[in-house]
Design an enzyme around this catalytic site. Structure first.
Site, PDB file in Angstrom:
ATOM      1  N   GLY A 146      35.203  41.015  40.423  1.00  0.00           N
ATOM      2  CA  GLY A 146      36.501  41.275  39.800  1.00  0.00           C
ATOM      3  C   GLY A 146      36.864  42.738  39.862  1.00  0.00           C
ATOM      4  N   GLY A 147      37.262  43.286  38.709  1.00  0.00           N
ATOM      5  CA  GLY A 147      37.700  44.682  38.661  1.00  0.00           C
ATOM      6  C   GLY A 147      36.624  45.652  39.094  1.00  0.00           C
ATOM      7  N   GLY A 203      47.245  56.033  76.084  1.00  0.00           N
ATOM      8  CA  GLY A 203      47.229  56.271  74.639  1.00  0.00           C
ATOM      9  C   GLY A 203      45.870  56.727  74.147  1.00  0.00           C
ATOM     10  CB  ALA A 204      42.454  55.828  75.127  1.00  0.00           C
TER      11      ALA A 204
HETATM   12  C1  HXC Z   1      30.971  38.941  29.993  1.00  0.00           C
HETATM   13  C2  HXC Z   1      29.426  38.252  31.531  1.00  0.00           C
HETATM   14  C3  HXC Z   1      30.331  38.534  32.588  1.00  0.00           C
HETATM   15  C4  HXC Z   1      31.612  39.035  32.242  1.00  0.00           C
HETATM   16  C5  HXC Z   1      28.494  37.815  33.431  1.00  0.00           C
HETATM   17  N1  HXC Z   1      28.309  37.822  32.118  1.00  0.00           N
HETATM   18  N2  HXC Z   1      29.721  38.232  33.756  1.00  0.00           N
HETATM   19  N3  HXC Z   1      29.749  38.475  30.254  1.00  0.00           N
HETATM   20  N4  HXC Z   1      31.885  39.222  30.924  1.00  0.00           N
HETATM   21  N5  HXC Z   1      32.524  39.348  33.169  1.00  0.00           N
HETATM   22  C6  HXC Z   1      27.113  37.416  31.365  1.00  0.00           C
HETATM   23  C7  HXC Z   1      26.847  35.928  31.485  1.00  0.00           C
HETATM   24  O1  HXC Z   1      27.594  35.238  30.541  1.00  0.00           O
HETATM   25  C8  HXC Z   1      25.361  35.871  31.223  1.00  0.00           C
HETATM   26  O2  HXC Z   1      25.116  35.950  29.843  1.00  0.00           O
HETATM   27  C9  HXC Z   1      24.855  37.175  31.825  1.00  0.00           C
HETATM   28  O3  HXC Z   1      25.981  38.025  31.957  1.00  0.00           O
HETATM   29  C10 HXC Z   1      24.240  36.960  33.180  1.00  0.00           C
HETATM   30  O4  HXC Z   1      25.158  36.209  33.976  1.00  0.00           O
HETATM   31  P1  HXC Z   1      24.737  34.904  34.784  1.00  0.00           P
HETATM   32  O5  HXC Z   1      25.985  34.162  35.070  1.00  0.00           O
HETATM   33  O6  HXC Z   1      23.636  34.171  34.077  1.00  0.00           O
HETATM   34  O7  HXC Z   1      24.107  35.554  36.084  1.00  0.00           O
HETATM   35  P2  HXC Z   1      24.226  35.071  37.593  1.00  0.00           P
HETATM   36  O8  HXC Z   1      23.926  33.617  37.711  1.00  0.00           O
HETATM   37  O9  HXC Z   1      23.381  36.024  38.365  1.00  0.00           O
HETATM   38  O10 HXC Z   1      25.761  35.270  37.980  1.00  0.00           O
HETATM   39  C11 HXC Z   1      26.358  36.545  37.943  1.00  0.00           C
HETATM   40  C12 HXC Z   1      27.865  36.430  38.149  1.00  0.00           C
HETATM   41  C13 HXC Z   1      28.477  35.432  37.145  1.00  0.00           C
HETATM   42  C14 HXC Z   1      28.149  35.947  39.592  1.00  0.00           C
HETATM   43  C15 HXC Z   1      28.423  37.842  37.997  1.00  0.00           C
HETATM   44  O11 HXC Z   1      28.004  35.791  35.825  1.00  0.00           O
HETATM   45  C16 HXC Z   1      29.962  35.465  37.160  1.00  0.00           C
HETATM   46  O12 HXC Z   1      30.589  34.824  38.010  1.00  0.00           O
HETATM   47  N6  HXC Z   1      30.551  36.193  36.193  1.00  0.00           N
HETATM   48  C17 HXC Z   1      32.012  36.291  36.113  1.00  0.00           C
HETATM   49  C18 HXC Z   1      32.528  37.125  37.287  1.00  0.00           C
HETATM   50  C19 HXC Z   1      33.997  37.336  37.256  1.00  0.00           C
HETATM   51  O13 HXC Z   1      34.795  36.438  37.531  1.00  0.00           O
HETATM   52  N7  HXC Z   1      34.402  38.542  36.882  1.00  0.00           N
HETATM   53  C20 HXC Z   1      35.770  38.901  36.932  1.00  0.00           C
HETATM   54  C21 HXC Z   1      36.223  39.268  35.532  1.00  0.00           C
HETATM   55  S1  HXC Z   1      37.953  39.561  35.628  1.00  0.00           S
HETATM   56  P3  HXC Z   1      24.092  34.962  29.104  1.00  0.00           P
HETATM   57  O14 HXC Z   1      23.992  35.523  27.728  1.00  0.00           O
HETATM   58  O15 HXC Z   1      24.689  33.616  29.185  1.00  0.00           O
HETATM   59  O16 HXC Z   1      22.827  35.073  29.904  1.00  0.00           O
HETATM   60  C22 HXC Z   1      38.100  41.154  36.156  1.00  0.00           C
HETATM   61  C23 HXC Z   1      39.528  41.543  36.424  1.00  0.00           C
HETATM   62  C24 HXC Z   1      39.745  43.014  36.332  1.00  0.00           C
HETATM   63  O17 HXC Z   1      37.187  41.869  36.332  1.00  0.00           O
HETATM   64  C25 HXC Z   1      40.794  43.442  37.340  1.00  0.00           C
HETATM   65  C26 HXC Z   1      41.042  44.933  37.293  1.00  0.00           C
HETATM   66  C27 HXC Z   1      41.718  45.419  38.553  1.00  0.00           C
END
Ligand code: HXC
Length: 517
Positions: free
Chosen positions: A173-174, A407-408
């Protein structure tokens, strides 16, 4: 009851030892089970022993909704501070995946911003170790807004202090945009970068895709061009960052450090004189030329897997850092296309920002023809190369080794575009276009009316080649400063760069130019 001072110290020590554990023992074990190091283990590998000074170790997040009140970890998912690499000062941050998946919070942003500000004010490089699930979902707009704080600092520091991003886990994401705004992105191990995750993609488009397939190192170094370098392991990735840093200055007011040269500057490799194949259409690997001309084993190729028809990277000559740009005859005959243009232009601007002289090796039949390229905007992208060469004020030297067609010739550091010195090898061919198409355009009627059209065409082609397929016409009109034996290239370049080391050139004052994007 203990005395007041020892109680205070005990409290501090207890808090610090808790901070060092990040998300705690269980999460650290999980991190190791994923084949990943912790933030602190990474910093220990990156920095000179004992040099790390941490700041912000005790900060925790402010948002306590969604159960976050039960998960307050000191440091809030990031370790920030200063250290040294090979004795040179650097600023660092390392996201801690053991704390809420390294997710990006308001407090995490405050810590990064503090380090960014101090790095910029002190004029020292910033290295970010990324391992984050993106915006902390529980913080809502607070974490979104906080990204903007980091981005604006990335941009203000751009071209002032080197910024290197290592991707060591998810960068979701961000989280992707701060690395994308830095100078170099290095991906290590099974790290991945994506803007929109698999869950969102599934719900919007129905496509089933894994995070790794969306953007592992293979994708980002070879196809998207988002990452500049990849390493098989985290340890190798950290070593690569240190190597990269060795070619760069501390900031844009300094020159890169010279290392003690071990390769004699007047060494001439006889093999260079016979390296260009007799058959002009036969490829050779330009990296063999670079290896013979520059200091032994000093080449760090940047974006080696992206647009392999162009080769760019840092290299050394007499221990000094040099940026090299080259066509690669071994891939697509070295023709320029959209991706190669982006790669070359970006690299020129990087060298220019950090006072690194640019040496360009030209062997290019021209821009790649075809509707794909024209419709994809090869005019716009190719213009970036021209813009970058014209705008740059660092010392620039070009060497035409073989083809410099149309051009190159112009785009690849031609004399008029503020190139300081232009060399050519005797094998150089400098012409508006290749012999066959030129004869077809110029002599269509002549060939058609000849008694033996094929023989007439052969004769005209031979005549054109005789006239243009050498460097002497260009040398005659001053477009080439000197035709040199290939083996002389190393000492010639070293002497030329020595003269140009004190070059001063200014651009007209302006807010900023409008480089084609
Ligand atoms: C809060 C989060 C988190 C998030 C992960 N965690 N991402 N908590 N906010 N964005 C937490 C999980 O809930 C989990 O907690 C712990 O971190 C580990 O994550 P897992 O999923 O168990 O690990 P893994 O299987 O290795 O997967 C990692 C991951 C997945 C691929 C990053 O967690 C994921 O898809 N997260 C969301 C990614 C995403 O879509 N981010 C975009 C956010 S929007 P627990 O306690 O359960 O273990 C954004 C927009 C901003 O960023 C734009 C600005 C320009």
């Amino acid at each position: 009851m203990g005395d007041r001072t020892s109680d205070d110290l005990a409290t501090l020590r207890e808090m610090r030892s808790r901070a060092v554990l990040g998300g705690g023992h269980k999460r650290i074990e999980q991190q190791h089970a994923r084949g990943k190091l912790t933030a602190r283990e990474r910093l220990a590998l990156l920095l000179d022993e004992g040099s790390f000074q941490e700041f912000g170790a005790l900060a925790t997040h402010h948002v306590v909704e969604f159960g976050l009140d039960r998960q307050r970890f000191p440091g809030d998912g990031i370790v920030t501070g200063f250290g040294k690499i090979s004795g040179r000062r650097v600023a660092v941050f390392a996201q801690d995946f053991t704390v809420l998946g390294g997710s990006f919070s308001e407090v995490q942003a405050q810590k990064i911003c503090r380090i960014q500000d101090l790095a910029l004010e002190s004029g020292i490089p910033l290295i970010g170790l990324n391992d984050s699930g993106g915006a902390r979902i529980q913080e809502g707009v607070r974490s979104l807004a906080a990204y903007g704080e980091v981005f604006v600092r990335n941009v203000m520091a751009s071209g002032v202090i080197p910024q290197i991003s290592l991707i060591l886990g998810p960068c979701a994401g961000g989280a992707v945009y701060s690395p994308a705004l830095t100078d170099f992105v290095i991906m290590a191990g099974d790290s991945f970068m994506f803007l929109t995750g698999p869950d969102v993609i599934k719900s919007v488009t129905g496509e089933d895709v894994t995070a790794l397939a969306l953007g592992g190192a293979d994708v980002h170094t070879a196809r998207s061009g988002v990452a500049h370098l990849a390493a098989p392991t985290e340890v190798a990735g950290l070593a690569l960052a240190k190597l990269l840093l060795s070619y760069l200055p501390q900031n844009n007011n300094e020159d890169p450090p010279q290392i003690t040269p071990e390769d004699p500057v007047n060494r001439m490799d006889e093999e260079l004189n016979t390296l260009i194949p007799l058959d002009e259409n036969q490829p050779y690997d330009i990296r063999d030329v670079l290896a013979m001309v520059f200091d032994r084993d000093s080449f760090l190729e940047i974006q080696p897997n992206f647009a392999a028809n162009a080769v760019v990277g840092f290299i050394r000559l007499d221990g000094y850092s040099v940026g090299v740009v080259a066509n690669q005859p071994a891939f697509m005959s070295g023709a320029l296309n959209i991706d190669a243009s982006d790669k070359i232009a970006r690299f020129i601007r990087t060298c220019d920002a950090y006072n690194i002289p640019i040496v360009t090796f030209v062997d290019c039949p021209g821009f790649l023809p075809g509707t794909d390229q024209e419709h994809g905007g090869v005019i716009r992208h190719g213009a970036k190369i021209i813009y970058a060469y014209c705008e740059s004020t660092v010392p620039k030297i070009s060497i035409v080794t073989r083809k410099a067609m149309g051009g190159a010739y112009v785009a690849m550091s031609s004399k008029q575009m503020r190139t300081d010195l232009a060399f050519a090898w005797p094998t150089a061919q400098i012409a508006v276009m290749g012999a066959e198409p030129a004869v077809r355009v110029l002599y269509r009627e002549d060939v058609r009316n000849a008694a033996d059209p094929a023989a007439r065409e052969r004769e005209l082609i031979a005549d054109y080649r005789e006239k243009f397929f050498n460097p002497y016409r260009a040398a005659d009109v001053g477009q080439i400063d000197e035709v040199i034996e290939p083996r002389e290239t190393r000492p010639r370049l070293a002497r030329a760069l020595e003269v140009l080391r004190t070059k001063v050139q200014q651009n007209p004052p302006k807010k900023h130019g409008l480089s084609p994007t």
